[in-house]
Design a protein around this motif. Sequence first.
Motif, short mmCIF file in Angstrom:
data_model
loop_
_atom_site.label_atom_id
_atom_site.label_comp_id
_atom_site.label_asym_id
_atom_site.label_seq_id
_atom_site.Cartn_x
_atom_site.Cartn_y
_atom_site.Cartn_z
N ILE A 273 -10.76 2.71 4.04
CA ILE A 273 -11.40 4.04 5.00
C ILE A 273 -12.78 3.79 5.08
N SER B 115 0.60 -1.70 0.10
CA SER B 115 0.36 -0.26 0.07
C SER B 115 1.14 1.49 -0.24
N GLY C 208 -10.55 8.20 0.12
CA GLY C 208 -10.14 9.22 1.31
C GLY C 208 -10.49 8.89 2.62
C1 LIG Z 1 -4.85 4.24 4.58
C2 LIG Z 1 -5.71 3.61 3.40
C3 LIG Z 1 -6.56 4.81 2.15
C4 LIG Z 1 -6.77 6.12 2.84
O1 LIG Z 1 -5.68 6.63 3.13
P1 LIG Z 1 -6.50 8.58 4.16
O2 LIG Z 1 -4.84 8.77 4.64
O3 LIG Z 1 -6.61 7.44 5.67
O4 LIG Z 1 -7.35 8.96 3.77
C5 LIG Z 1 -7.54 4.46 1.24
N1 LIG Z 1 -6.67 3.16 0.87
C6 LIG Z 1 -6.10 2.36 1.83
C7 LIG Z 1 -5.86 0.91 0.73
C8 LIG Z 1 -5.63 2.47 2.16
O5 LIG Z 1 -4.34 1.80 3.55
#
Ligand SMILES: *Cc1c(COP(=O)(O)O)cnc(C)c1O
Length: 453
Positions: A326, A122, A255
């Motif tokens: 999310i 990720s 997000g």
């Molecule tokens: C953490 C995450 C998000 C969201 O990112 P934020 O910074 O919390 O908005 C989206 N997709 C995946 C796969 C994540 O691990």
Amino acid sequence: MSYSAAFHCIEGCPGSYPVDQVIYRCPSCDGLLEVRHEVAAWRATSPARWRATFDERYMRTRFPYGSGVWGKKEWVQPHVDDDNVVSLMEGGTNLMWATRYGRQLGMERLWIKHCGTSHTGSFKDLGMTVLVSTVAQMIADGADVRAIACASTGDTSAALSAYGAAAGIPVVVLLPADKISAAQLVQPMANGALVASLDTDFDGCMRVVQRLTEDPTVYLANSMNSLRVEGQKTIAVEIVQQLDWEVPDWVLVPGGNLGNVSAIAKGFHDMVEAGLIARSPRLVCCQAAKANPLFRAFESAQSRDGVVTMADYAPMVAETTLASAIQIGAPVSFPKAVKALARTDGLVTEATESELAEAVARADRTGLFCCPHTGVALAGLEKLRASGVIAADAKVVVVSTAHGLKFTEFKSRYHAGTLPQASQTPNVPIPLGADPEAVVRGLHDALDRQRER
Ligand SMILES: *Cc1c(COP(=O)(O)O)cnc(C)c1O
Ligand SMILES: [Zn+2]
């Protein structure tokens, strides 16, 4: 002039704090902090020279500059000595032409930025390398750090565990029991983290980790810690670099806690500040309808002047969504997201469970292999394209946040038809026995049926 950076309150309180100070919130107003750089030092180098430097380093061997994050070290975290950088060669991820999927949407210029093709699967690696490197520098400078801790919906804990293990720094992760995928849970276990499984949701884990890190020897790794934003903002720089230093028209990103959308906005802003680009693309933050506090705020602002403010914010209890990373009802970085939307003339979309699952299935059938969060962004793209907000000839990048292989339960259930909602294009193996003639006959029949469809 030397490169330097410090924490500042995003609400504008006076004062600045060294990046190696253990501080997560503004001591005056309790607001979020952000890292601000000495921009004059960047400007002392010409944009052309920066572009050449970034291109020379990109994906090469010289440690740590071949990393997509550390190749931009002067913009990210100049404070850390090269020897203390903890890097797993993050960044440098595929900006993939989504040709066939794009054509289905009537688009010729669509790319997927595959941030999940990364060591732990990720984009969280991008921020974690900066945070753990900073802690490694603090320890080298004599600080007493017993552990780094985070609450997580899965991917943050995987990234922290890997970087902590690479550095030899103990890691504590707090996870909501039964709310993360098997692949996400096994990563911190394998990397030797202390894994706590709590009978609560992510927001509940977040409250516990904040209490835990009141002890200054336990360092907080959640995205409230704005060091991570500095690493994640390189997504924006890398996108522009991979487009031969041209700015796309739109960038869509799923997000949850809203750190990443803020980080990407900051990356574009930094490039404008340094003179590398003339404008930022428009950002679209894409939320799951089951966990959509930013979307709700955006809607309420639409009924006014369209500009989201903190007054539009109401935390909610997030409901279960396939986009588990999310599933966040009280996003920590909400105030930063408000600024990101204002700076980039941004939009917010939402996707139902069925919309996100079908968007993934449609994309996968064109050769992609998306996680459910990326599905939320693809569903956002499909809607904005259908309504004409995103034009057919627009240059568009969708940020894919995790590797699809981390979320195989979701895909298996979609294709087996065992999700709560019906699947439009399930695809399951056909049992054809073992007799060669019968198998071949069965396959010819299946191919004929497929052609008829
Ligand atoms: C953490 C995450 C998000 C969201 O990112 P934020 O910074 O919390 O908005 C989206 N997709 C995946 C796969 C994540 O691990
Ligand atoms: Zn403040």
